[in-house]
Design a protein around this motif. Structure first.
Motif, mmCIF file in Angstrom:
data_model
loop_
_atom_site.group_PDB
_atom_site.id
_atom_site.type_symbol
_atom_site.label_atom_id
_atom_site.label_comp_id
_atom_site.label_asym_id
_atom_site.label_seq_id
_atom_site.Cartn_x
_atom_site.Cartn_y
_atom_site.Cartn_z
ATOM 1 N N SER A 65 0.839 -1.208 0.000
ATOM 2 C CA SER A 65 0.000 0.000 0.000
ATOM 3 C C SER A 65 0.864 1.245 0.000
ATOM 4 C CB SER A 65 -0.878 0.059 1.248
ATOM 5 O OG SER A 65 -1.649 -1.077 1.339
ATOM 6 N N ASP A 72 2.052 1.865 -3.301
ATOM 7 C CA ASP A 72 0.963 2.430 -4.108
ATOM 8 C C ASP A 72 0.878 3.932 -3.889
ATOM 9 O OD1 ASP A 72 0.092 0.232 -5.308
ATOM 10 O OD2 ASP A 72 -1.615 -0.154 -3.972
ATOM 11 N N PRO A 90 2.075 5.656 -7.449
ATOM 12 C CA PRO A 90 0.894 4.975 -7.951
ATOM 13 C C PRO A 90 1.194 4.255 -9.258
ATOM 14 C CG PRO A 90 0.456 7.302 -7.550
ATOM 15 C CD PRO A 90 1.918 7.088 -7.371
ATOM 16 N N GLY A 91 0.623 3.095 -9.427
ATOM 17 C CA GLY A 91 0.862 2.296 -10.635
ATOM 18 C C GLY A 91 0.539 3.086 -11.890
ATOM 19 N N HIS A 144 -8.769 3.157 -11.497
ATOM 20 C CA HIS A 144 -8.404 4.010 -10.360
ATOM 21 C C HIS A 144 -9.646 4.644 -9.748
ATOM 22 C CE1 HIS A 144 -3.912 4.650 -11.509
ATOM 23 N NE2 HIS A 144 -4.202 3.421 -11.126
ATOM 24 N N ILE A 173 -4.014 7.400 -0.631
ATOM 25 C CA ILE A 173 -3.842 6.807 -1.965
ATOM 26 C C ILE A 173 -4.900 7.339 -2.918
ATOM 27 C CG2 ILE A 173 -3.971 4.637 -3.268
ATOM 28 C CD1 ILE A 173 -2.709 3.279 -0.834
#
Ligand code: ADP
Length: 736
Positions: A512, A515, A519-520, A568, A647
């Motif tokens: 996490s 992430d 972020p991907g 997302h 996130i």
């Protein structure tokens, strides 16, 4: 036509124009009507004098007389409405005026042959009542709760007193004196001042107005004085006198103005003049600040020296714009840190207007509520709440040339209401501009960014360490117990399970965190937001099928495309939906609302965006949590990671969107996710037209005086308000 008749005619026309301009204004109140009567009676008084002189008809002489007598009544009525309708002293004065004026009026109407006597009595009565009203006004000014009110009343007393005294000169010819028409000039200036101070609802820019009226008076006196002297010398008025007077005036105008305006400032607005001087000195000193800390403490010292502030605080943007940190303060300590997302309505409006005055916002809020513009009222309420949380009376933007918000300065003076007039706020805006320039021009800004990065890193590292330490502790304890040969098989397998579970938890935390940190890859492509939202809501419905939570989905009409990564968006909405469900517990209502809005972004630009509101009827979010809601590892749940919102915010901003939160204790929470709307390139023409029409709409809705930055126009007609908005409204109802 002699000069006196001409003056009377001009005065009548001007008074009538002032009466009409106040009478026909849109939001007319009692004080406006009272002023129109007052100014109208003065117009009749002058007009009848002129007509009597020009036509020599007895009726106009009587009308002039009656207007003179009635003046007492209308003047007192006006003072009463202007100061306070219920002030017992003014009520008594008003009654006394009726008692005295009625018999004189009857006498004047029944015995027209005693004209001179009535005129004399009327003059004495008007003078006495006017003088008493002015004295009462003065007493009132001494006890005024607001500094501005005090200055305003005091100024009106002096101008009114002077106008009243000079008005007596109008009767000078009765005793054989020829005196220039100064009384008329002063009466006109006085009426103008009055009309200005009652037609401006907001704090009037009294300093400016007073300066102008002062210069006008001085110039008029000078002009009349020159014409009168020349006439006395030559024995009769000549055209050349006017020319000479006008030339003298042209030559002297600048020096008169430059002396009179500061004189008025010193006499009537000493505090303002002192503040100006103090702030000017402070601005000079600030130029030399090289360190942020030095700048901050210089700023506070300067503000303290001026003795005009009981509170002040200086916040600077930090954590890459995710928050604002307190760097220095005066008075009781304000919050150390302000999270950007929840303070968004405040920050946007601040950047747009440079300065926000709490009292003005509160008045705007009342207006919006009265007009039932609930959405705008709700946004404004958030702004007010933020300023109050900061102990502020006035908030000032510290913004760079590129309109980037570096920080803000908050000041307040708790000792008095309406502590700063508009021109004083302007002086403070000047100070804030200087602070921004100093920040920008020195190396301070660069250092700030670097320091921010380190602080954020440190905070996150601390959060991460905390999250890792717990499972590591459990793993270590289990491993130690495993190494004890005395343990039976069952216990061994239990310890092994713990180790696997805790390792999984570690992997989840680290995953996490990654992430959040990175972020991907996002596949932000034009996509239909409605469709993505609808799908996510279906998932949530399935998840919450067994609970008592009801889900309501509201969708605006029309196309809602934005450049998003639907995956997302789904993650964000699931997170918001699950948080809401956890907050509500067994039952409640979750409302998801998608619509297209035209709004101003933080840079003040107008943009069309797609707004998704997720609201719940849960307990809401306390101010303490709200301030750091989007900071990683902030959680109130025993099994929470505190990474969900952090996130989500990252994911939204990766697609050019942003998140905001509206919430108060006990009224549920509302999260807003906003993406810039996408327009098909082939629809460019249509897009432009849409924006133009949106701007047109905006103009239609924005009142000329400072309006909020907020969702201005909904692209479709307003929907019926949902339950959660009803809840919001009731909270709004308990606003200051
Ligand atoms: P987590 O859910 O793991 O705690 P989040 O970042 O998603 O992490 O949420 C952080 C905190 O924000 C939660 O612990 C909770 O206190 C608060 N919160 C989030 N959403 C809501 C909501 N809808 N109502 C009340 N509190 C909320």
């Amino acid at each position: 036509m002699d000069v006196r008749s001409q003056t009377a005619l001009l005065a009548a026309v001007l008074c009538l124009a002032m009466a009409a301009s106040v009478f026909f204004r849109p939001k007319r109140r009692r004080v406006h009507r009272a002023f129109a009567n007052f100014s109208g009676t003065v117009a009749v008084w002058y007009g009848s004098a002129f007509l009597h002189r020009a036509l020599e008809i007895g009726f106009f002489a009587r009308l002039h007389l009656v207007a003179g007598v009635v003046m007492t009544l209308v003047a007192v009525r006006f003072f009463r409405a202007f100061v306070d309708d219920d002030d017992p002293r003014l009520v008594r004065l008003h009654r006394a005026a009726w008692l005295v004026v009625t018999p004189i009026l009857i006498y004047a109407l029944t015995r027209p042959e005693d004209e001179t006597l009535v005129a004399l009595i009327a003059t004495i009565v008007v003078t006495i009542f006017f003088a008493v009203a002015i004295v009462l006004l003065y007493i009132r000014s001494a006890n005024a709760p607001s500094r501005l009110e005090r200055a305003r009343l005091r100024y009106l007393c002096i101008v009114g007193g002077a106008a009243g005294s000079f008005a007596l000169f109008e009767y000078a010819p009765l005793v054989g004196l020829t005196i220039p028409e100064l009384g008329t000039v002063l009466i006109l200036i006085f009426l103008y001042m009055l009309s200005q101070s009652i037609t401006r609802d907001r704090l009037i820019d009294l300093y400016e107005l007073a300066g102008r009226a002062g210069v006008l008076t001085a110039v008029s006196l000078l002009f009349s004085g020159i014409v009168w002297t020349l006439r006395e010398i030559a024995g009769e008025p000549r055209f050349i006198h006017m020319v000479v007077a006008a030339m003298a005036l042209l030559l002297l105008f600048d020096s008169v103005r430059s002396r009179v305006a500061p004189f008025i400032a010193m006499v009537f607005f000493r505090e303002r003049a002192d503040l100006e001087e103090n702030l000017a000195n402070l601005r000079k000193r600030l130029v030399h600040a090289l360190e942020l800390e030095a700048l901050a403490s210089m700023l506070m010292e300067g503000l303290e020296e001026s003795r005009r502030f009981t509170h002040a605080s200086f916040y600077v943007s930090s954590e890459g714009g995710h928050a604002f940190r307190l760097h220095a303060h005066l008075g009781s300590p304000p919050p150390q840190r302000i999270e950007t997302a929840p303070a968004q309505p405040f920050l946007s409006r601040l950047l747009e207007e440079d300065a926000l005055v709490l009292e003005l916002l509160e008045r705007d809020f009342e207006d919006l509520r009265a007009a039932r513009r609930d959405r705008e009222a709700e946004t404004l309420f958030e702004v007010i709440r933020t300023i109050e949380a900061l102990h502020g009376g006035v908030a000032l933007a510290i913004a760079g040339r590129s309109r980037e918000l570096y920080g803000f300065l908050i000041v307040a003076d708790d000792r008095i209401r309406d502590a700063f007039s508009i021109d004083e706020v302007q002086l403070l805006v000047g100070l804030a501009t200087q602070v921004a320039l100093t920040l920008e021009s020195s190396a301070l800004h660069q250092k700030l960014v670097e320091r921010d990065r380190l602080v954020t890193l440190g905070e996150m590292a601390a959060g991460l360490a905390h999250e890792i330490r717990n499972p590591l502790g459990a793993i270590k304890a289990s491993a130690q117990l495993l190494s004890d040969p005395g343990e039976d098989e069952e216990a061994t397998s239990e310890f092994l399970d713990i180790i696997v579970e805790e390792t999984d938890r570690l992997a989840r935390v680290v995953g996490s965190f990654l992430d959040y940190a990175k972020p991907g890859a996002s596949i932000a492509e034009p996509a239909d937001v409605k469709k993505a939202v609808e799908r996510t809501v279906r998932i949530l419905e399935a998840e919450l099928a067994d609970s008592g939570i009801e889900i309501e989905l509201e969708m605006g009409e029309g196309d809602m495309q934005a450049r998003i990564d639907p995956e997302h968006l789904r993650q964000i909405l699931l997170n918001l939906g699950r948080n809401a469900a956890e907050a509500m517990g067994d039952e409640g209502k979750l409302c998801v609302d998608v619509r297209r809005v035209i709004a101003r972004d933080i840079g003040g630009r107008i943009e069309a965006s797609i707004e998704i509101r997720v609201s719940d009827t849960g307990p809401g979010i306390s101010d303490e949590i709200r301030q750091k809601l989007f900071v990683p590892f902030v959680t109130t749940k025993s099994n929470g990671s505190g990474l969900g919102l952090a996130i989500s915010q990252r994911l939204a901003s990766a697609a050019g969107g942003r998140m905001e939160v509206l919430s108060g204790d006990e009224r549920g929470a509302t999260f807003i996710v906003r993406y810039p709307a996408y327009q098909e390139p082939s629809e460019e023409g249509a897009a432009e037209a849409a924006i133009t029409s949106a701007r047109g709409d905006e103009k239609a809705q924005v009142s000329p005086e400072n309006e909020a930055i907020r969702p201005l126009v909904d692209d479709e007609s307003p929907k019926s308000e949902g339950a959660e908005e009803g809840g919001g409204e009731s909270e709004v109802g308990t606003a200051p």
